[in-house]
Scaffold this active site. Structure first.
Site, short mmCIF file in Angstrom:
data_model
loop_
_atom_site.label_atom_id
_atom_site.label_comp_id
_atom_site.label_asym_id
_atom_site.label_seq_id
_atom_site.Cartn_x
_atom_site.Cartn_y
_atom_site.Cartn_z
N ASP A 149 0.79 -1.14 -0.11
CA ASP A 149 0.06 0.14 -0.09
C ASP A 149 0.86 1.34 0.03
O ASP A 149 0.67 2.20 0.67
CB ASP A 149 -1.12 -0.15 1.09
N LYS A 170 1.84 2.04 -5.11
CA LYS A 170 2.29 1.38 -6.54
C LYS A 170 1.43 1.60 -7.67
O LYS A 170 1.70 2.24 -8.73
CB LYS A 170 2.44 -0.03 -6.31
N GLY A 175 -4.41 -4.44 -3.73
CA GLY A 175 -5.48 -3.33 -3.88
C GLY A 175 -4.67 -2.22 -4.57
O GLY A 175 -4.20 -1.49 -3.50
N HIS A 176 -4.70 -1.91 -5.76
CA HIS A 176 -3.86 -0.92 -6.30
C HIS A 176 -4.85 0.41 -6.77
O HIS A 176 -5.66 0.23 -7.74
CB HIS A 176 -3.07 -1.16 -7.35
N GLN A 230 1.75 -6.16 -3.16
CA GLN A 230 2.30 -6.19 -1.89
C GLN A 230 3.51 -5.19 -1.66
O GLN A 230 3.79 -4.51 -2.27
CB GLN A 230 2.58 -7.90 -1.44
P1 GDP Z 1 -0.84 0.23 -3.59
O1 GDP Z 1 -1.34 -1.05 -3.16
O2 GDP Z 1 0.68 0.31 -3.23
O3 GDP Z 1 -1.20 0.72 -4.93
O4 GDP Z 1 -1.39 1.46 -2.71
P2 GDP Z 1 -2.95 1.51 -2.28
O5 GDP Z 1 -3.91 2.00 -3.31
O6 GDP Z 1 -3.48 0.41 -1.58
O7 GDP Z 1 -2.78 2.51 -1.22
C1 GDP Z 1 -2.39 4.11 -1.27
C2 GDP Z 1 -3.42 5.03 -1.11
O8 GDP Z 1 -2.95 6.20 -1.11
C3 GDP Z 1 -4.62 5.02 -2.08
O9 GDP Z 1 -5.79 5.25 -1.58
C4 GDP Z 1 -4.06 6.28 -3.21
O10 GDP Z 1 -5.34 6.72 -3.89
C5 GDP Z 1 -3.59 7.13 -2.03
N1 GDP Z 1 -2.34 7.77 -2.49
C6 GDP Z 1 -1.38 7.48 -3.38
N2 GDP Z 1 -0.45 8.43 -3.55
C7 GDP Z 1 -0.78 9.31 -2.71
C8 GDP Z 1 -0.16 10.58 -2.18
O11 GDP Z 1 0.73 11.06 -2.70
N3 GDP Z 1 -0.86 11.27 -1.23
C9 GDP Z 1 -2.26 10.98 -0.78
N4 GDP Z 1 -2.70 11.88 0.26
N5 GDP Z 1 -2.76 9.86 -1.23
C10 GDP Z 1 -1.95 9.16 -2.02
P1 IMO Z 2 -0.83 -4.09 -2.30
O1 IMO Z 2 -0.55 -4.87 -3.47
C1 IMO Z 2 -0.98 -4.65 2.25
C2 IMO Z 2 -0.91 -8.73 3.85
C3 IMO Z 2 -2.20 -9.25 4.46
C4 IMO Z 2 -1.56 -10.13 5.39
C5 IMO Z 2 -0.32 -10.67 4.52
C6 IMO Z 2 -0.86 -12.18 4.03
O2 IMO Z 2 -2.02 -3.53 -2.18
O3 IMO Z 2 0.28 -3.86 -1.43
P2 IMO Z 2 -2.31 -12.71 1.90
O4 IMO Z 2 -3.89 -12.51 1.73
O5 IMO Z 2 -1.48 -12.21 0.86
O6 IMO Z 2 -1.98 -14.29 2.19
O7 IMO Z 2 -2.07 -12.12 3.52
O8 IMO Z 2 -0.26 -9.90 3.62
N1 IMO Z 2 -1.14 -8.20 2.29
C7 IMO Z 2 -1.10 -7.04 1.98
N2 IMO Z 2 -0.92 -5.82 2.86
N3 IMO Z 2 -1.10 -4.58 0.84
C8 IMO Z 2 -1.16 -5.57 -0.06
O9 IMO Z 2 -1.04 -5.52 -1.27
C9 IMO Z 2 -1.40 -7.07 0.68
N4 IMO Z 2 -1.46 -7.97 0.02
C10 IMO Z 2 -1.50 -8.85 1.19
O10 IMO Z 2 -3.07 -8.05 5.01
O11 IMO Z 2 -1.07 -9.43 6.51
MG MG Z 3 -2.85 -1.66 -1.97
#
Ligand code: GDP
Ligand code: IMO
Ligand code: MG
Length: 431
Positions: free
Chosen positions: A13, A16, A40-41, A224
């Protein structure tokens, strides 16, 4: 050489999705190499916000071809649902989305087994996303998995499913006391996927290597984060694949000699979802501020993310494993208004300073972080159009991070949207 790998440097998270979407404007192919719908991207532009779980984050750039590689575990129900969502936003996927014939499938029994196993672990549960990831990779390595290509031959699928479900039913009922699955109903459901999935299935390794030969540029999208890597993460509180750089080669079938950049995505602070050690975790008002302002709730499960200060000990470790050539710092804006900002620069264990990150959890649970404190900033970094426009306290913080890690910063993200980004790929803004 023209492969850039995008990697989560922490526990996932990091942002990415946002960075891959942004960089995909300058590439021909975006390819996911591991994980499954546990990811979850999030991608945001204008009034639109989309969360992708399986389809690569380049799909909203119409000239880009997206590849789901052999290293990914695919839930056919989830991927078809996602394709529907993407189409509803006006983006065609057929001809632009390819899935590896060698990718393994996530089946309903994988989720059932995971659920039963997590329940049995009780307080020791990993806190998985419940997407069947662990059991699907277990079957892959036990050589009992079902691959995408098997969906295309009804007789093979029927035979493999029957064998697999019989075994899984025995496990579910005798070990976990859980309800058995209906073999015939599942076979009927899954044979129907062949026509729906067929247009996308191909030898993606051959596709990627041909594209590279033709001079095309490829972005490899990790899911991840490195600290969730099955070997290098905080085992057993990890995922079941390799989000680290090596995973991109095995998960796509491309040679390491083709890789020229490895971009580490670093959130300006730390978060973790699920259980496991987290040395810089904050159980105080600062942690609450980060969660609230940063909207730190899981994009896949909605769970509140645990929040803490940036951990440079952990980052130097993941930088070593991945060989980061560039850093993209995200969510800098979230820290605006905090009077003091901290970063962990060392660990102490029993009064002694450790010289490296211990990835065994018994040690990691006991370490005491040593912090460097920085002045906070109140000016809004979202107004900045160049690194020099950022608040000077924020620049000091970023410069310290870059120097500590000995890796140049090429991107600073100051908001979730595409245009809330300072980017200078290729020419470091902080070196
Ligand atoms: P990922 O799994 O690495 O793709 O990240 P996620 O999408 O799960 O979580 C990142 C969250 O932060 C999402 O809600 C994005 O929309 C948000 N986000 C990404 N970059 C920024 C930033 O620079 N500032 C803020 N406030 N939010 C951001
Ligand atoms: P993105 O791509 C954050 C965490 C789960 C748990 C562990 C194992 O959005 O960054 P799993 O379901 O993979 O067997 O769970 O890994 N986990 C993540 N945490 N971002 C993710 O993906 C994750 N995918 C798995 O919360 O701790
Ligand atoms: Mg994510």
């Amino acid at each position: 050489m023209s492969v850039t790998i995008i990697i989560g440097s922490q526990w996932g998270d990091e942002g990415k999705g946002k960075i891959v979407d942004l960089l995909s404007a300058d590439v021909d192919v975006v390819a996911r190499y591991q994980g499954g719908a546990n990811a979850g991207h999030t991608i945001a532009w204008g009034d639109t916000e989309v969360v992708l779980h399986l389809v690569p984050s380049g799909i909203f750039n119409k000239d880009v071809t997206c590849v789901i590689g052999n290293g990914v575990v695919i839930d056919p129900v989830a991927v078809l649902e996602e394709i529907k969502t993407i189409r509803s936003l006006g983006y065609e996927v057929e001809g632009r989305l390819l899935m590896s014939h060698n990718a393994h499938l996530i089946m309903p029994y994988h989720k059932k087994i995971e659920e039963a196993r997590e329940r049995a672990r009780d307080a020791g549960a990993i806190g998985t996303t419940g997407r069947g990831i662990g059991p699907a990779y277990t079957d892959k390595y036990a050589r009992t998995g079902i691959r995408l290509v098997d969906l295309l031959d009804r007789d093979v699928l029927r035979k493999k499913l029957k064998e697999s479900i019989d075994e899984k039913n025995a496990i579910l009922s005798s070990i976990y006391g859980a309800e058995k699955l209906d073999v015939e109903a599942m076979i009927d459901e899954y044979v129907e996927f062949d026509k729906l999935i067929d247009p996308y299935v191909t030898d993606t390794s051959a596709y990627l290597n041909n594209a590279l030969k033709a001079g095309k540029r490829v972005l490899a999208e990790g899911a991840q984060g490195s600290l969730l890597d099955i070997d290098f993460g905080t085992y057993p509180f990890v995922t079941s694949s390799h989000p680290t750089a090596g995973g991109a080669c095995t998960g796509l079938g491309i040679p390491p000699t083709r890789v020229d950049r490895v971009v580490g995505i670093v959130k300006a602070y730390s978060t973790r979802v699920g259980n496991g050690p987290f040395p810089t975790e904050l159980d105080d008002a600062d942690g609450e501020t980060l969660r609230k302002v940063g909207h730190e709730f899981g994009a896949t499960t909605g769970r509140p993310r645990r929040c803490g200060w940036l951990d440079l000990m952990a980052l130097n470790y993941t930088s070593m494993i991945n060989g980061f050539t560039d850093l993209a710092i995200t969510k800098l804006d979230v820290m605006t208004g905090m009077p003091v900002v901290k970063a962990c620069v060392g660990y102490e264990l029993d009064g002694k300073r450790l010289d490296r990150f211990p990835n065994d959890i018994t040690t990691l649970e006991k370490v005491v972080p040593i912090y460097e404190s920085f002045d906070g900033w109140t000016e809004d970094p979202r107004e900045a159009r160049a690194f020099e426009d950022l608040p000077s306290a924020a620049r000091k913080y970023l410069t310290f991070v870059s120097n500590f890690m000995e890796v140049p910063i090429c991107i600073v993200s100051t908001g979730p949207k595409r245009d809330q980004t300072l980017s200078s790929m290729g020419t470091p803004m902080v070196a």
